[in-house]
Design an enzyme around this catalytic site. Structure first.
Site, mmCIF file in Angstrom:
data_model
loop_
_atom_site.group_PDB
_atom_site.id
_atom_site.type_symbol
_atom_site.label_atom_id
_atom_site.label_comp_id
_atom_site.label_asym_id
_atom_site.label_seq_id
_atom_site.Cartn_x
_atom_site.Cartn_y
_atom_site.Cartn_z
ATOM 1 N N GLY A 59 -13.007 -9.160 -35.384
ATOM 2 C CA GLY A 59 -14.256 -8.473 -35.728
ATOM 3 C C GLY A 59 -15.174 -8.398 -34.513
ATOM 4 N N ALA A 107 0.840 -1.199 0.000
ATOM 5 C CA ALA A 107 0.000 0.000 0.000
ATOM 6 C C ALA A 107 0.876 1.249 0.000
ATOM 7 C CB ALA A 107 -0.923 -0.018 1.212
ATOM 8 N N GLY A 143 -3.888 11.503 -2.994
ATOM 9 C CA GLY A 143 -3.072 12.624 -3.488
ATOM 10 C C GLY A 143 -1.652 12.235 -3.847
ATOM 11 N N GLU A 201 2.804 0.450 -11.544
ATOM 12 C CA GLU A 201 4.268 0.332 -11.392
ATOM 13 C C GLU A 201 4.988 1.460 -12.146
ATOM 14 O OE1 GLU A 201 5.654 -1.768 -9.386
ATOM 15 O OE2 GLU A 201 4.015 -3.181 -9.029
ATOM 16 N N GLY A 202 4.342 2.611 -12.200
ATOM 17 C CA GLY A 202 4.890 3.764 -12.917
ATOM 18 C C GLY A 202 4.276 3.844 -14.304
ATOM 19 N N THR A 203 3.613 4.969 -14.574
ATOM 20 C CA THR A 203 2.948 5.136 -15.871
ATOM 21 C C THR A 203 3.991 5.191 -17.003
ATOM 22 O OG1 THR A 203 3.077 7.538 -15.741
ATOM 23 C CG2 THR A 203 1.097 6.514 -14.800
ATOM 24 N N SER A 204 3.493 5.113 -18.240
ATOM 25 C CA SER A 204 4.401 5.233 -19.390
ATOM 26 C C SER A 204 5.147 6.570 -19.355
ATOM 27 C CB SER A 204 3.611 5.120 -20.701
ATOM 28 O OG SER A 204 3.214 3.783 -20.912
HETATM 29 C C1 LIG Z 1 -5.583 -1.653 -11.079
HETATM 30 C C2 LIG Z 1 -4.553 -0.904 -10.304
HETATM 31 C C3 LIG Z 1 -3.823 -1.551 -9.318
HETATM 32 C C4 LIG Z 1 -2.876 -0.859 -8.574
HETATM 33 N N1 LIG Z 1 -2.215 -1.506 -7.551
HETATM 34 C C5 LIG Z 1 -1.477 -0.768 -6.675
HETATM 35 C C6 LIG Z 1 -0.935 -1.370 -5.493
HETATM 36 O O1 LIG Z 1 -1.065 -2.567 -5.266
HETATM 37 N N2 LIG Z 1 -0.277 -0.579 -4.619
HETATM 38 C C7 LIG Z 1 -0.078 0.741 -4.841
HETATM 39 O O2 LIG Z 1 0.532 1.385 -3.997
HETATM 40 N N3 LIG Z 1 -0.563 1.341 -5.962
HETATM 41 C C8 LIG Z 1 -1.247 0.616 -6.877
HETATM 42 N N4 LIG Z 1 -1.766 1.217 -8.008
HETATM 43 C C9 LIG Z 1 -1.562 2.623 -8.215
HETATM 44 C C10 LIG Z 1 -0.696 2.966 -9.404
HETATM 45 O O3 LIG Z 1 0.655 2.674 -9.138
HETATM 46 C C11 LIG Z 1 -0.935 4.433 -9.746
HETATM 47 O O4 LIG Z 1 -2.247 4.511 -10.289
HETATM 48 C C12 LIG Z 1 0.059 5.002 -10.718
HETATM 49 O O5 LIG Z 1 1.336 5.085 -10.127
HETATM 50 C C13 LIG Z 1 -0.349 6.388 -11.202
HETATM 51 O O6 LIG Z 1 -0.728 7.206 -10.134
HETATM 52 P P1 LIG Z 1 -2.132 7.993 -10.200
HETATM 53 O O7 LIG Z 1 -3.180 7.030 -10.548
HETATM 54 O O8 LIG Z 1 -2.292 8.768 -8.953
HETATM 55 O O9 LIG Z 1 -1.987 8.982 -11.413
HETATM 56 P P2 LIG Z 1 -1.270 10.427 -11.401
HETATM 57 O O10 LIG Z 1 0.069 10.330 -10.762
HETATM 58 O O11 LIG Z 1 -2.213 11.438 -10.877
HETATM 59 O O12 LIG Z 1 -1.048 10.668 -12.950
HETATM 60 C C14 LIG Z 1 -2.096 11.111 -13.811
HETATM 61 C C15 LIG Z 1 -1.497 11.355 -15.188
HETATM 62 O O13 LIG Z 1 -0.478 12.364 -15.090
HETATM 63 C C16 LIG Z 1 0.730 11.870 -15.615
HETATM 64 N N5 LIG Z 1 1.860 12.433 -14.860
HETATM 65 C C17 LIG Z 1 2.033 12.474 -13.520
HETATM 66 N N6 LIG Z 1 3.199 13.052 -13.226
HETATM 67 C C18 LIG Z 1 3.795 13.368 -14.409
HETATM 68 C C19 LIG Z 1 5.015 14.013 -14.765
HETATM 69 N N7 LIG Z 1 5.899 14.395 -13.854
HETATM 70 N N8 LIG Z 1 5.268 14.186 -16.080
HETATM 71 C C20 LIG Z 1 4.396 13.763 -17.030
HETATM 72 N N9 LIG Z 1 3.217 13.180 -16.754
HETATM 73 C C21 LIG Z 1 2.925 12.965 -15.455
HETATM 74 C C22 LIG Z 1 0.649 10.360 -15.445
HETATM 75 O O14 LIG Z 1 1.549 9.675 -16.297
HETATM 76 C C23 LIG Z 1 -0.802 10.123 -15.774
HETATM 77 O O15 LIG Z 1 -0.962 10.089 -17.155
HETATM 78 C C24 LIG Z 1 -2.657 0.511 -8.819
HETATM 79 C C25 LIG Z 1 -3.377 1.144 -9.845
HETATM 80 C C26 LIG Z 1 -4.307 0.458 -10.571
HETATM 81 C C27 LIG Z 1 -5.089 1.177 -11.633
#
Ligand SMILES: Cc1cc2nc3c(=O)[nH]c(=O)nc-3n(C[C@H](O)[C@H](O)[C@H](O)COP(=O)(O)OP(=O)(O)OC[C@H]3O[C@@H](n4cnc5c(N)ncnc54)[C@H](O)[C@@H]3O)c2cc1C
Length: 391
Positions: free
Chosen positions: A338, A122, A127, A362-365
């Protein structure tokens, strides 16, 4: 260079495929019922133990399978074929747990390895997502322990796990620290279980922690080590995501290829149409190059031929490239099917929904791009190099 799988890797691949085939019998049940009954969980747990693929990332002396990173990647690619995230039933404890003291190991990690307990991690909060440093969960010193307060979101396996690894800002200095928290500790409440785009055999609930009292020995690693331990999880986890998404994409392409050969329109198999052939070929390209790169980086981790920062960036390249390529593959495969590709009883439809999250968790693209760009700007283009004896 020898790119063949070794006899041991091939043996592991076959065991993983046999386990995958066995678990795949539960895919429809999982999709239709948004999860599996306890009897299925028990049967699959026994099958995992029989396969010897439990806790592949943990040392054999603690009861794990003790695989190298490349061996783990080979196993994960097979498991990644499963829909409903049934791959997650083949448990792989958070490697943060290797920081357990001997007492913590006996109480938490070893039972997880045996399939008797389950962890969840967790970190994320309402935020604090991409930027975990903005966390607001706090740990305040009390006599003989800590008092935790805060909110955690997206906790994968949070419904099924019986303890959590919680990241909190400890003390007045707000030192990022991990705590082992039994879920039945007073003050831990599962507040919401959202429905997600994918069907996942476990849930990703939200939790509140209200005056949760934990003893001093609940600290995992040291006070202040929370980010470093969490970061060390990423290189391995991102490579495993790359491996799994490639496995998923390969299954989708096998299904789409067979469908294209079989399905007839305008008097011919649709595989005769060059527009369909183009989609099949592009899928093969996406899979082939990403598998090779993921294996290369996994091998580099095992051989220790690159420094930690370079490997971190290489794992980011692998995760970014493979998750995006697999997303393209599954999109094309749905197209080749299809209307049937839009039907939830077809694996390609489920994979289409399920692979989407691999570009987010695990970190967005975008975060992977920032890691790669940061490495390029600060340390040059060495990240692109293959290791050489002179390196
Ligand atoms: C199904 C699922 C399972 C998950 N499991 C876990 C879990 O087990 N434990 C846990 O701790 N978390 C978990 N997560 C959380 C996940 O790691 C986060 O959703 C992810 O790190 C993105 O954080 P956020 O959703 O708050 O998006 P945000 O950080 O708010 O990002 C929103 C958008 O802004 C972009 N962005 C943010 N900062 C920047 C920047 N500096 N430059 C450019 N673009 C940026 C992002 O790439 C994204 O497109 C899970 C998420 C999902 C959907």
């Amino acid at each position: 260079m020898d790119f063949r799988l070794t006899a041991r890797q091939e043996q592991l691949r076959r065991s993983a495929r046999a386990l995958t085939d066995l678990i795949s019998a539960y895919e429809n049940d999982c999709e239709e019922n948004n999860g599996l009954p306890p009897s299925a969980h028990e049967k699959i747990r026994d099958a995992v133990l029989d396969s010897g693929l439990q806790a592949v990332n943990m040392p054999a002396e603690w009861g794990g399978a003790g695989l190298t990173i490349l061996e783990q990647a080979v196993v994960q690619a097979e498991l990644g074929r499963l829909t409903g995230a049934l791959w997650d039933m083949v448990w792989r404890p958070a490697n943060a747990l290797t920081h357990c003291t001997p007492e913590q190991r006996a109480r938490y990690l070893e039972p997880v390895i045996r399939g008797e307990r389950r962890d969840c991690y967790a970190v994320s909060e309402p935020g604090a997502g991409s930027d975990p440093q903005s966390l607001t969960t706090t740990a305040t010193r009390t006599g003989g322990g800590w008092l935790l307060n805060g909110e955690k979101w997206f906790v994968t396996v949070g419904d099924h796990a019986d303890f959590m690894i919680v990241l909190a800002a400890a003390g007045e200095e707000r030192a990022p620290t991990l705590f082992l928290v039994d879920k039945d500790t007073p003050g831990v409440e599962m507040t919401r279980v959202p429905r997600w785009m994918h069907t996942f055999v476990y849930e990703h609930p939200e939790f509140t922690l209200t005056d949760v009292r934990v003893p001093d020995d609940a600290v995992l690693g040291g006070v202040g080590d929370g980010y470093d331990i969490t970061r060390s999880w990423f290189t391995e986890e991102r490579l495993m995501i790359a491996a799994r998404t490639i496995g998923a994409a390969e299954r989708a392409l096998e299904l789409a290829r067979d469908w294209a050969v079989e399905r007839r329109q305008f008097g011919s198999p649709i595989a005769d149409f060059q527009l369909v052939q183009g989609m099949l070929a592009d899928c093969a390209v996406d899979i082939a190059v990403n598998r090779a790169y993921t294996h290369q980086v996994a091998w580099e981790v095992d051989e220790g031929v690159a420094d930690r920062k370079t490997l971190h960036a290489k794992a980011a390249i692998a995760k970014l490239a493979a998750s995006e390529a697999s997303g393209r593959v599954i999109d094309r495969c749905v197209q080749i099917f299809g209307g049937r590709g839009y039907d939830r009883s077809y694996p390609v439809e489920r994979l289409y929904r399920e692979l989407r999250v691999d570009r987010i968790w695990e970190g967005t693209s975008e975060i992977q791009r920032l890691i790669v760009a940061g490495e390029l700007v600060k340390r040059g283009t060495g990240v692109l190099r293959m290791p050489s004896p002179a390196a």
